[in-house]
Write an enzyme that holds these catalytic residues in place. Structure first.
Site, PDB file in Angstrom:
ATOM      1  CB  ILE A   1      -0.945  -0.005   1.231  1.00 36.74           C
ATOM      2  CG1 ILE A   1      -1.883  -1.222   1.201  1.00 36.74           C
ATOM      3  CG2 ILE A   1      -1.740   1.303   1.310  1.00 36.74           C
ATOM      4  CD1 ILE A   1      -2.817  -1.316   0.013  1.00 36.74           C
TER       5      ILE A   1
ATOM      6  CD  GLN B   1      -5.561  -7.659  -3.854  1.00 39.65           C
ATOM      7  OE1 GLN B   1      -6.538  -7.696  -4.586  1.00 39.65           O
ATOM      8  NE2 GLN B   1      -4.415  -8.239  -4.185  1.00 39.65           N
TER       9      GLN B   1
ATOM     10  CG  HIS C   1     -15.547  -7.918   5.514  1.00 33.53           C
ATOM     11  ND1 HIS C   1     -15.525  -9.285   5.700  1.00 33.53           N
ATOM     12  CD2 HIS C   1     -14.326  -7.568   5.074  1.00 33.53           C
ATOM     13  CE1 HIS C   1     -14.335  -9.747   5.363  1.00 33.53           C
ATOM     14  NE2 HIS C   1     -13.585  -8.733   4.984  1.00 33.53           N
TER      15      HIS C   1
ATOM     16  N   GLY D   1      -5.902  -2.358   8.428  1.00 31.42           N
ATOM     17  CA  GLY D   1      -5.395  -3.419   9.299  1.00 31.42           C
ATOM     18  C   GLY D   1      -5.426  -3.023  10.761  1.00 31.42           C
TER      19      GLY D   1
ATOM     20  CB  SER E   1     -10.109  -3.048   4.997  1.00 36.46           C
ATOM     21  OG  SER E   1     -11.449  -3.407   4.739  1.00 36.46           O
ATOM     22  CB  CYS E   2      -9.187  -3.390  -0.057  1.00 39.04           C
ATOM     23  SG  CYS E   2      -8.831  -4.951   0.779  1.00 39.04           S
TER      24      CYS E   2
ATOM     25  NE  ARG F   1      -4.981  -9.930  -1.168  1.00 35.27           N
ATOM     26  CZ  ARG F   1      -5.130  -9.780   0.136  1.00 35.27           C
ATOM     27  NH1 ARG F   1      -5.799 -10.674   0.847  1.00 35.27           N
ATOM     28  NH2 ARG F   1      -4.632  -8.720   0.751  1.00 35.27           N
TER      29      ARG F   1
ATOM     30  CG  HIS G   1     -10.873  -8.786  -1.938  1.00 35.96           C
ATOM     31  ND1 HIS G   1     -10.158  -9.805  -1.367  1.00 35.96           N
ATOM     32  CD2 HIS G   1     -10.320  -7.646  -1.452  1.00 35.96           C
ATOM     33  CE1 HIS G   1      -9.218  -9.312  -0.572  1.00 35.96           C
ATOM     34  NE2 HIS G   1      -9.292  -7.998  -0.609  1.00 35.96           N
TER      35      HIS G   1
HETATM   36  P1  NAD Z   1       3.174  -4.867   3.461  1.00 36.54           P
HETATM   37  O1  NAD Z   1       3.712  -5.931   4.333  1.00 36.54           O
HETATM   38  O2  NAD Z   1       3.148  -5.082   1.994  1.00 36.54           O
HETATM   39  O3  NAD Z   1       3.997  -3.530   3.710  1.00 36.54           O
HETATM   40  C1  NAD Z   1       4.283  -3.073   5.003  1.00 36.54           C
HETATM   41  C2  NAD Z   1       5.558  -2.249   4.969  1.00 36.54           C
HETATM   42  O4  NAD Z   1       5.842  -1.783   6.288  1.00 36.54           O
HETATM   43  C3  NAD Z   1       6.780  -3.045   4.524  1.00 36.54           C
HETATM   44  O5  NAD Z   1       7.460  -2.231   3.605  1.00 36.54           O
HETATM   45  C4  NAD Z   1       7.616  -3.202   5.776  1.00 36.54           C
HETATM   46  O6  NAD Z   1       8.993  -3.153   5.468  1.00 36.54           O
HETATM   47  C5  NAD Z   1       7.217  -1.974   6.572  1.00 36.54           C
HETATM   48  N1  NAD Z   1       7.363  -2.119   8.030  1.00 36.54           N
HETATM   49  C6  NAD Z   1       7.213  -3.225   8.769  1.00 36.54           C
HETATM   50  N2  NAD Z   1       7.413  -2.935  10.067  1.00 36.54           N
HETATM   51  C7  NAD Z   1       7.699  -1.623  10.138  1.00 36.54           C
HETATM   52  C8  NAD Z   1       7.999  -0.739  11.194  1.00 36.54           C
HETATM   53  N3  NAD Z   1       8.051  -1.146  12.459  1.00 36.54           N
HETATM   54  N4  NAD Z   1       8.228   0.561  10.891  1.00 36.54           N
HETATM   55  C9  NAD Z   1       8.191   0.999   9.608  1.00 36.54           C
HETATM   56  N5  NAD Z   1       7.905   0.188   8.564  1.00 36.54           N
HETATM   57  C10 NAD Z   1       7.663  -1.099   8.830  1.00 36.54           C
HETATM   58  O7  NAD Z   1       1.738  -4.516   4.023  1.00 36.54           O
HETATM   59  P2  NAD Z   1       0.511  -3.896   3.225  1.00 36.54           P
HETATM   60  O8  NAD Z   1      -0.202  -4.982   2.521  1.00 36.54           O
HETATM   61  O9  NAD Z   1       0.963  -2.710   2.444  1.00 36.54           O
HETATM   62  O10 NAD Z   1      -0.442  -3.462   4.421  1.00 36.54           O
HETATM   63  C11 NAD Z   1      -0.258  -2.230   5.102  1.00 36.54           C
HETATM   64  C12 NAD Z   1      -1.568  -1.847   5.757  1.00 36.54           C
HETATM   65  O11 NAD Z   1      -2.540  -1.659   4.727  1.00 36.54           O
HETATM   66  C13 NAD Z   1      -2.166  -2.894   6.704  1.00 36.54           C
HETATM   67  O12 NAD Z   1      -2.885  -2.224   7.712  1.00 36.54           O
HETATM   68  C14 NAD Z   1      -3.131  -3.647   5.811  1.00 36.54           C
HETATM   69  O13 NAD Z   1      -4.154  -4.289   6.517  1.00 36.54           O
HETATM   70  C15 NAD Z   1      -3.665  -2.498   4.977  1.00 36.54           C
HETATM   71  N6  NAD Z   1      -4.251  -2.898   3.695  1.00 36.54           N
HETATM   72  C16 NAD Z   1      -3.625  -3.828   2.914  1.00 36.54           C
HETATM   73  C17 NAD Z   1      -4.204  -4.184   1.707  1.00 36.54           C
HETATM   74  C18 NAD Z   1      -3.585  -5.216   0.817  1.00 36.54           C
HETATM   75  O14 NAD Z   1      -4.292  -5.842   0.046  1.00 36.54           O
HETATM   76  N7  NAD Z   1      -2.291  -5.444   0.847  1.00 36.54           N
HETATM   77  C19 NAD Z   1      -5.403  -3.594   1.307  1.00 36.54           C
HETATM   78  C20 NAD Z   1      -5.973  -2.602   2.094  1.00 36.54           C
HETATM   79  C21 NAD Z   1      -5.387  -2.275   3.290  1.00 36.54           C
END
Ligand code: NAD
Length: 340
Positions: A12, A302, A194, A110, A139-140, A168, A220
């Protein structure tokens, strides 16, 4: 220019960074990573100053030839607002840091609603976010549900919603998630989380959701049923969707009946990373029975739909654009958002 930092340059975070950098009124002052990775190289390539969570790991970045600008507290001193896109649960732990450095903060879905006390969707409650210090972008799946439910509610009134999310199993880059060969009821109990999450944006709505996970990585699929408070026709619903700036209509004439074909379409359209920022409602599925029952399928990318919401949340919280539709238009135009 609004100075934006991205804490967590992952799935994201990297998309939000690119979307922010494309806006006429925003700039990226820093992004963060925990360890050297492909994304860290990309941050350098895009010329986003790269800050690291643990400065003791700087040597590992140096050894990889990745330029580091400093640590996260240093990044926070450069920004007006931080978008926290760290993995679910970690974001909440960062709140004290954001308070200490007196920066506005946006969290992702999240985290729970309580992390910010306000859950955001541009189409539903942009104006209520104006001037806030803390906001959570839902969320998405919740974003996709809120967009269509709110749009239908504004015109026809929504008595109740019953929805099933076919989710997914992993993002395309996720090598550790599954399932590979199963349909997993997630959860097996009803309702899934949800519906209550939609209520953080649309309080009082009667909604029950169910969810399962399937072995796919792109999008999704929502199976949506709504009972309306006033009569509607299929044509009226289609007109309403066509006018919505964040809901796209997958034209029946394209013959597209899957997520895979939608990915191909996004790719052919030249969308960055095949991102579909809009909810994708299948025209052929839109059906109204007995004038009051609406049925449709919508696919939700998503990794993408929340990206544009984050950009709008920044403008609302900074108070620079006070009308949600205006912000949505600026965001969409800056991204070259052509309808599907
Ligand atoms: P991700 O794991 O792809 O990315 C997270 C990033 O945070 C990584 O680059 C990691 O290196 C970094 N990170 C980890 N610990 C850290 C810390 N302590 N300090 C700074 N950076 C740190 O995760 P994501 O999928 O991008 O999800 C991020 C948020 O977005 C979550 O809350 C998730 O629920 C939400 N979200 C994800 C999606 C999806 O489909 N991936 C969709 C909607 C919302």
């Amino acid at each position: 220019m609004i100075r934006v930092a991205i804490n967590g340059f992952g799935t994201i975070g990297k998309r939000v960074a690119d979307a922010v950098a494309a806006q006429p009124d925003m700039e990226i002052v820093g992004v963060s990573k925990t360890r050297p990775s492909g994304e860290a190289f990309i941050a350098n390539q895009r010329k986003y100053p790269l800050f690291i969570a643990d400065i003791d790991k700087k040597q590992a970045f140096d050894a990889a030839g990745i330029e580091v600008a400093g640590d996260i507290p240093q990044m926070l001193q450069l920004c007006d607002i931080v978008v926290d896109a760290t993995p679910g649960g970690i974001g909440a732990e960062n709140r004290a840091l954001y308070e200490l450095y007196k920066v506005k903060a946006i969290w992702q879905g999240g985290e729970g609603h309580d992390v910010a006390g306000f859950s955001f969707n541009s189409s539903c409650n942009y104006e209520d976010a104006i001037g806030r210090d803390f906001v959570r972008v839902v969320s998405c799946n919740t974003t996709g549900l809120c967009r269509i439910i709110h749009a239908v509610d504004k015109v026809f009134g929504v008595e109740k919603v019953r929805a099933t999310m076919v989710r997914r199993g992993s993002d395309p880059g996720g090598i550790k998630n599954g399932p590979i060969d199963a349909v997993v009821l997630n959860p097996v109990t009803i309702p899934s989380h949800h519906g209550p999450d939609v209520n953080t944006v649309l309080p009082g709505l009667d909604i029950v959701t169910m969810a399962m996970i399937v072995p796919t990585t792109f999008m999704h699929m929502h199976v949506l049923q709504m009972e309306l408070k006033s009569d509607a026709t299929r044509e009226e619903i289609l007109d309403m969707i066509k006018k919505h700036s964040r809901i796209g209509l997958v034209k029946k004439a394209t013959g597209i009946t899957s997520t895979a074909e939608l990915k191909e379409l996004a790719s052919d359209m030249g969308r960055p990373r095949c991102d579909l920022w809009e909810s994708c409602v299948y025209e052929g599925s839109v059906s109204v029975l007995n004038n009051r029952e609406l049925f449709l399928f919508q696919a939700i990318h998503q990794e993408a739909d929340v990206v544009v919401e984050n950009v709008d949340a920044i403008r609302a919280m900074m108070g620079t654009v006070r009308n949600g539709e205006d912000s949505v238009q600026i965001t969409n135009e800056a991204l070259g958002f052509e309808p599907i």
